[in-house]
Motif scaffolding. Structure first.
Motif, short mmCIF file in Angstrom:
data_model
loop_
_atom_site.label_atom_id
_atom_site.label_comp_id
_atom_site.label_asym_id
_atom_site.label_seq_id
_atom_site.Cartn_x
_atom_site.Cartn_y
_atom_site.Cartn_z
N LEU A 174 0.82 -1.21 0.00
CA LEU A 174 0.00 0.00 0.00
C LEU A 174 0.86 1.27 0.00
O LEU A 174 0.45 2.30 -0.55
N GLN A 175 2.05 1.19 0.57
CA GLN A 175 2.94 2.35 0.61
C GLN A 175 3.34 2.79 -0.79
O GLN A 175 3.49 3.98 -1.07
N ILE A 176 3.54 1.80 -1.68
CA ILE A 176 3.90 2.12 -3.06
C ILE A 176 2.75 2.85 -3.74
O ILE A 176 2.95 3.81 -4.48
N PHE A 177 1.53 2.40 -3.49
CA PHE A 177 0.37 3.09 -4.07
C PHE A 177 0.25 4.50 -3.52
O PHE A 177 -0.08 5.44 -4.26
N LYS A 178 0.52 4.67 -2.24
CA LYS A 178 0.48 6.01 -1.64
C LYS A 178 1.49 6.93 -2.31
O LYS A 178 1.23 8.12 -2.50
N LYS A 179 2.65 6.37 -2.66
CA LYS A 179 3.65 7.17 -3.35
C LYS A 179 3.15 7.60 -4.74
O LYS A 179 3.42 8.72 -5.20
N LEU A 180 2.40 6.70 -5.41
CA LEU A 180 1.81 7.06 -6.69
C LEU A 180 0.82 8.22 -6.50
O LEU A 180 0.77 9.14 -7.32
N VAL A 181 0.03 8.15 -5.44
CA VAL A 181 -0.94 9.20 -5.16
C VAL A 181 -0.24 10.55 -4.98
O VAL A 181 -0.65 11.57 -5.55
N VAL A 182 0.85 10.56 -4.20
CA VAL A 182 1.61 11.79 -3.98
C VAL A 182 2.21 12.27 -5.30
O VAL A 182 2.18 13.47 -5.61
N TYR A 183 2.76 11.35 -6.07
CA TYR A 183 3.32 11.65 -7.39
C TYR A 183 2.26 12.32 -8.27
O TYR A 183 2.52 13.33 -8.94
N MET A 184 1.05 11.75 -8.25
CA MET A 184 -0.05 12.26 -9.07
C MET A 184 -0.49 13.65 -8.60
O MET A 184 -0.65 14.56 -9.42
N PHE A 185 -0.64 13.83 -7.31
CA PHE A 185 -1.06 15.13 -6.79
C PHE A 185 0.01 16.19 -7.04
O PHE A 185 -0.31 17.32 -7.43
N ASP A 186 1.27 15.84 -6.80
CA ASP A 186 2.36 16.80 -7.00
C ASP A 186 2.44 17.26 -8.46
O ASP A 186 2.59 18.45 -8.73
N LYS A 187 2.33 16.31 -9.37
CA LYS A 187 2.41 16.68 -10.78
C LYS A 187 1.18 17.47 -11.21
O LYS A 187 1.28 18.38 -12.04
N GLY A 188 0.03 17.13 -10.65
CA GLY A 188 -1.17 17.87 -10.96
C GLY A 188 -1.06 19.32 -10.54
O GLY A 188 -1.40 20.24 -11.29
N ILE A 189 -0.55 19.54 -9.34
CA ILE A 189 -0.37 20.90 -8.82
C ILE A 189 0.71 21.64 -9.61
O ILE A 189 0.53 22.78 -10.02
N ALA A 190 1.84 20.98 -9.85
CA ALA A 190 2.96 21.62 -10.55
C ALA A 190 2.58 22.04 -11.96
O ALA A 190 3.04 23.07 -12.45
N SER A 191 1.72 21.26 -12.60
CA SER A 191 1.33 21.59 -13.97
C SER A 191 0.50 22.86 -14.03
O SER A 191 0.38 23.49 -15.09
N GLY A 192 -0.06 23.27 -12.89
CA GLY A 192 -0.84 24.50 -12.85
C GLY A 192 -0.02 25.74 -12.62
O GLY A 192 -0.52 26.85 -12.73
N ILE A 193 1.27 25.58 -12.29
CA ILE A 193 2.13 26.74 -12.03
C ILE A 193 3.30 26.77 -13.01
O ILE A 193 4.32 27.36 -12.75
N ARG A 194 3.12 26.11 -14.15
CA ARG A 194 4.19 26.08 -15.14
C ARG A 194 4.36 27.47 -15.77
O ARG A 194 3.38 28.16 -16.05
#
Length: 204
Positions: free
Chosen positions: A66-86
């Motif tokens: 489950l920890q690996i999936f949680k890392k995917l979730v963080v990866y997804m949220f981080d990239k989603g946020i970062a793409s809005g401040i490009r």
């Protein structure tokens, strides 16, 4: 607007971030098993300017760790946020999510994963989610969703739209944008696997 609560949340976020994301970002190498399924895509910006992330739920299988999936979730949220401040785009540090459950099977059901994702969102990414559209939810998943919803805060539930009619589907197309959504969801957009999207790192 509670400064004491905000201060406590910020301190908790700092401690969590330092331990869970020590590099400041989640490297692709740590979640290769999750990324190879290509279940998360970047769709571009919505009509309102928010980045849109698509999750194809039928490509998801509960992770053994489950920890690996949680890392995917963080990866997804981080990239989603970062793409809005490009580039010069600032102020859009929020994102929209679209979850497509077309062809979802029993093997794809992951209540623990869902709950973990929402807990991370609510605790460490407060007020980042603009809207979550869930499309093509099969009948058998509705009882699972009812259970999951008990673990979700009311404020988050209010941002979730389960699309169950043609009128609501047209609303999604209107709000997100035909240029953004892929063909199978009524648009003309071309999804890009999230791992292929190059974005500036978030400074944490």
């Amino acid at each position: 607007m509670d400064p004491n609560k905000a201060a406590k949340m910020f301190v908790a976020w700092q401690k969590w971030r330092a331990s869970f994301v020590p590099l400041g970002f989640v490297p692709d190498s740590e979640i290769l098993e999750q990324l190879k399924d290509e279940k998360v895509f970047f769709l571009g910006a919505s009509k309102s300017g928010y980045p849109v992330v698509l999750l194809n739920a039928n490509k998801h299988v509960p992770a053994k760790d489950l920890q690996i999936f949680k890392k995917l979730v963080v990866y997804m949220f981080d990239k989603g946020i970062a793409s809005g401040i490009r580039g010069k785009e600032i102020g859009n540090e929020k994102f929209i999510m679209v979850m497509d459950m077309q062809k979802l099977g029993y093997k794809n059901v992951d209540a623990n994963g869902f709950i973990s994702a929402f807990q991370i969102l609510q605790t460490y990414y407060p007020q980042r989610l603009v809207k979550l559209y869930i499309l093509n939810m099969p009948w058998f998943f509705k009882s699972v969703w009812k259970m999951i919803s008990y673990a979700i805060e009311k404020d988050t539930v209010n941002k979730i739209m389960i699309v169950s009619s043609e009128k609501e589907r047209q609303q999604v197309i209107t709000e997100v944008g035909v240029e953004v959504l892929p063909k199978e969801l009524g648009g003309i957009g071309k999804p890009v696997p999230l791992q292929d999207v190059e974005l500036p790192r978030l400074e944490c």
